[in-house]
Enzyme design. Structure first.
Site, mmCIF file in Angstrom:
data_model
loop_
_atom_site.group_PDB
_atom_site.id
_atom_site.type_symbol
_atom_site.label_atom_id
_atom_site.label_comp_id
_atom_site.label_asym_id
_atom_site.label_seq_id
_atom_site.Cartn_x
_atom_site.Cartn_y
_atom_site.Cartn_z
ATOM 1 N N GLU A 169 19.543 121.968 147.969
ATOM 2 C CA GLU A 169 18.269 122.670 148.149
ATOM 3 C C GLU A 169 17.318 121.638 148.729
ATOM 4 O OE1 GLU A 169 18.271 125.765 148.002
ATOM 5 O OE2 GLU A 169 20.161 125.987 146.942
ATOM 6 N N CYS B 275 8.481 121.903 146.836
ATOM 7 C CA CYS B 275 9.190 122.327 148.049
ATOM 8 C C CYS B 275 8.662 123.681 148.498
ATOM 9 C CB CYS B 275 10.675 122.396 147.767
ATOM 10 S SG CYS B 275 11.021 123.247 146.236
HETATM 11 P P1 NAD Z 1 14.368 112.467 148.839
HETATM 12 O O1 NAD Z 1 15.262 113.136 149.804
HETATM 13 O O2 NAD Z 1 13.627 111.273 149.282
HETATM 14 O O3 NAD Z 1 15.216 111.983 147.550
HETATM 15 C C1 NAD Z 1 16.070 112.885 146.855
HETATM 16 C C2 NAD Z 1 17.203 112.074 146.229
HETATM 17 O O4 NAD Z 1 18.008 111.529 147.271
HETATM 18 C C3 NAD Z 1 16.691 110.889 145.407
HETATM 19 O O5 NAD Z 1 17.523 110.711 144.286
HETATM 20 C C4 NAD Z 1 16.839 109.733 146.374
HETATM 21 O O6 NAD Z 1 16.985 108.484 145.734
HETATM 22 C C5 NAD Z 1 18.104 110.127 147.120
HETATM 23 N N1 NAD Z 1 18.191 109.495 148.444
HETATM 24 C C6 NAD Z 1 17.188 109.067 149.237
HETATM 25 N N2 NAD Z 1 17.704 108.548 150.373
HETATM 26 C C7 NAD Z 1 19.035 108.657 150.295
HETATM 27 C C8 NAD Z 1 20.111 108.286 151.153
HETATM 28 N N3 NAD Z 1 19.902 107.714 152.334
HETATM 29 N N4 NAD Z 1 21.363 108.553 150.744
HETATM 30 C C9 NAD Z 1 21.597 109.152 149.556
HETATM 31 N N5 NAD Z 1 20.623 109.516 148.690
HETATM 32 C C10 NAD Z 1 19.359 109.267 149.060
HETATM 33 O O7 NAD Z 1 13.398 113.588 148.250
HETATM 34 P P2 NAD Z 1 12.171 113.423 147.254
HETATM 35 O O8 NAD Z 1 11.045 112.745 147.959
HETATM 36 O O9 NAD Z 1 12.624 112.873 145.943
HETATM 37 O O10 NAD Z 1 11.825 114.968 146.994
HETATM 38 C C11 NAD Z 1 11.087 115.701 147.930
HETATM 39 C C12 NAD Z 1 11.966 116.531 148.820
HETATM 40 O O11 NAD Z 1 12.789 117.377 148.028
HETATM 41 C C13 NAD Z 1 11.164 117.461 149.716
HETATM 42 O O12 NAD Z 1 11.747 117.509 150.991
HETATM 43 C C14 NAD Z 1 11.274 118.805 149.019
HETATM 44 O O13 NAD Z 1 11.095 119.909 149.856
HETATM 45 C C15 NAD Z 1 12.656 118.724 148.458
HETATM 46 N N6 NAD Z 1 12.835 119.624 147.322
HETATM 47 C C16 NAD Z 1 13.481 120.807 147.543
HETATM 48 C C17 NAD Z 1 13.638 121.708 146.496
HETATM 49 C C18 NAD Z 1 14.330 123.029 146.723
HETATM 50 O O14 NAD Z 1 14.671 123.684 145.758
HETATM 51 N N7 NAD Z 1 14.545 123.429 147.970
HETATM 52 C C19 NAD Z 1 13.147 121.401 145.237
HETATM 53 C C20 NAD Z 1 12.512 120.173 145.045
HETATM 54 C C21 NAD Z 1 12.361 119.287 146.100
#
Ligand code: NAD
Length: 541
Positions: free
Chosen positions: A293, A327
């Site tokens: 998501e 999100c």
């Molecule tokens: P993010 O993508 O920066 O991080 C999410 C997770 O991925 C974290 O655990 C992070 O450490 C990990 N991560 C970061 N870079 C990575 C890489 N290169 N390889 C593997 N893992 C990696 O997101 P965030 O800032 O924590 O959260 C915000 C984002 O999440 C927004 O884009 C938001 O829209 C989305 N979000 C979506 C939903 C949904 O249900 N659609 C819900 C909540 C948040």
């Protein structure tokens, strides 16, 4: 236990507490917050039976007070990740064979612990570590998490009950086996409940988990691990590591036993995971299930018939609650010309009363954004909008990171419906408005559909029934969660299963049966009570 039946929970959402002045819950959460704020927590890795404190640690600092250190967390090495996967796989046999009633009762107990003795602690951790106001913490860390845990038990039993027919002397049944390897859960900063649910949902179905929470959610992640532990979850079922996300991910995605990825976070990270799985596809025993998501560019469209105050309230709540870091946050708005000035005035007076500061001051509707990078990114969009010729800043545009990462609620107006802030996910308290000629409302829906790569949430506000039907039809694939006469955020488990398609994710609807189905690999078992003893069929005679 195996012979017992199980009284599944009722379909009742956890009631949100009000935290009114003088209420016992307000007193408890303030005391808990202050006590946690004045101490320093040290968070280990949770690998099998062990809690490991590594030499390399990072500080935990509240976004609203970034020089304050409230604790540290351990940074894992590749060895820890390998070991966490091994511990998960070593635990698999026992956990998979644990009767579902026992698995359910562990997570039910976890729900009771969060609803009761851990409520103040998980809310305070979310307020401190993720800068949520008490209300935003309560609807996430307490209520949504409890709902995920309880409702998933109901959905699990529904799945188990879905069985093929048994005919004559042939008996058929489906055994909903957990996936054969392990599930890798990667979770975002913005919802404590998502952190817990992405591990717990797959574990409930009998899977073992490697969990990598966000660096910016570790404080509440620790409370989650404490709760699972106290609820009796066997060690090794959920193994939590914190550290370099790419390193952890590369090791997990190169493992032969990777059976599933349960991700929530940004679109570009998810696409990176998907391509790595594609590149590694010959390495795996299974085709890994990939559930993600991801981002959103969520809209509000006001039809000319809409009530102006309904529209402005949906914008204020939808765009600025939790500093726009949902999100589902409204970030692009389409207003009819005839109502736009009135709605601008409403916005000015509503936003003018918003207070911003530390979450421990309950008068604050907004607090800080999550970290320096996020702050810089949001500020760059605001600065660009100040200088561009096709935009003006109607409200806000100020920011200050001297103590915390504070950005004022900002409303941009643009004459360019494809302007950057109408198309890109900003993830902060910035909303952009495009004003359309009233008679062009149908063409505007086309614009809404084609403006962004995302399709997560959207709202249509109207007092004309026919226009609602038209919008539903013409925005069919523009949002996975579509709201009529409401803001586009605030999904409740059991009521609005959540998720979107296009660049917003695989739309497996967190908090629903559809999501749990991804964590099982059914085995059909046919038993013949009267097996044939010769090969010819009757027609051959
Ligand atoms: P993010 O993508 O920066 O991080 C999410 C997770 O991925 C974290 O655990 C992070 O450490 C990990 N991560 C970061 N870079 C990575 C890489 N290169 N390889 C593997 N893992 C990696 O997101 P965030 O800032 O924590 O959260 C915000 C984002 O999440 C927004 O884009 C938001 O829209 C989305 N979000 C979506 C939903 C949904 O249900 N659609 C819900 C909540 C948040």
């Amino acid at each position: 236990m195996k012979k017992n039946t199980f009284q599944i929970p009722e379909r009742i959402n956890e009631e949100t507490k009000d935290y009114l002045k003088g209420s016992p819950e307000r007193k408890t959460v303030i005391e808990t917050y202050n006590s946690m704020y004045s101490q320093k927590i040290d968070i280990p890795l949770y690998i099998g039976e062990e809690e490991i404190y590594t030499d390399k640690r990072k500080n935990i600092t509240p976004p609203h007070d970034h020089q304050k250190i409230v604790g540290t967390y351990s940074i894992c090495s590749p060895f820890h990740v390998e070991n966490a996967i091994k511990c998960a796989l070593d635990t698999k046999e026992e956990w998979t064979n644990t009767p579902w009633q026992e698995r359910a009762s562990i997570f039910l107990k976890a729900a009771e612990l969060i609803a009761g003795p851990y409520r103040a602690k998980i809310n305070a951790a979310t307020m401190i570590g993720q800068s949520k106001s008490i209300f935003q913490a309560e609807i996430d860390a307490a209520c949504e998490f409890v709902d995920f845990l309880k409702f998933n038990i109901i959905y699990m039993t529904e799945i188990y009950n879905e069985q093929p027919i048994t005919v004559g002397d042939v008996s058929n049944r489906l055994e909903y086996r957990p996936l054969e390897g392990f599930v890798y859960a990667i979770t975002p900063f913005n919802f404590t409940a998502i952190g817990g649910n992405l591990c717990a949902s797959a574990a409930l179905m009998g899977n073992v988990i490697l969990w990598k929470p966000s660096d910016h959610q570790v404080y509440s992640a620790k409370v989650i691990m404490d709760v699972f532990n106290e609820a009796g979850l066997p060690k090794g079922v959920i193994n939590m590591v914190t550290g370099d996300p790419e390193m952890v991910t590369n090791i997990a995605l190169e493992n032969y036993n990777l059976s599933g990825i349960h991700f929530t976070g940004s679109t570009h990270v998810f696409k990176g995971l998907w391509s790595k799985v594609g590149a590694n596809i010959n390495m795996y025993k299974d085709y890994p299930r990939i559930v993600g998501e991801t981002g959103g560019k969520d809209f509000i469209v006001s039809h000319p018939s809409a009530d102006s105050l309904v529209v402005s309230t949906a914008i204020v709540r939808g765009a600025f609650e939790y500093q726009g870091q949902k999100c589902s946050a409204a970030s692009r708005v389409y207003l009819p010309e005839s109502k736009s000035l009135e709605i601008f005035e409403n916005l000015k007076s509503q936003i003018g009363t918003i207070k911003m500061g530390s979450p421990i001051d309950f008068e604050n509707f907004m607090t800080a954004v999550i970290h320096k990078n996020s702050y810089n990114k949001i500020v760059s969009y605001i600065e660009k909008a100040k200088n561009d010729t096709d935009t003006i800043i109607l409200i806000g545009g100020d920011y200050d990171d001297s103590k915390g990462y504070f950005i004022a609620p900002t409303v941009i107006i643009t004459t360019n419906p494809k302007y950057a802030t109408m198309t890109e996910e900003i993830f902060g308290p910035v909303v952009t408005i495009y004003v359309y000629p009233d008679e062009k409302w149908k063409e505007t829906l086309q614009l809404v559909d084609q403006t962004s790569e995302y399709a997560l949430t959207g709202a249509f506000i109207s007092n004309e029934k026919e226009s609602v039907a038209y919008a539903l039809k013409n925005l069919r694939y523009s949002a996975g969660n579509f709201y009529i006469n409401d803001k586009p955020s605030g999904a409740v488990v059991g009521q609005q299963p959540f998720g979107g398609s296009r660049a917003s994710g695989t739309n497996d609807k967190a908090g629903s049966k559809l999501n749990l189905l991804r964590w099982v690999s059914p085995r059909l078992i046919k038993e013949n009570f009267n097996p044939p003893t010769d090969y010819p069929y009757p027609y051959m005679a």
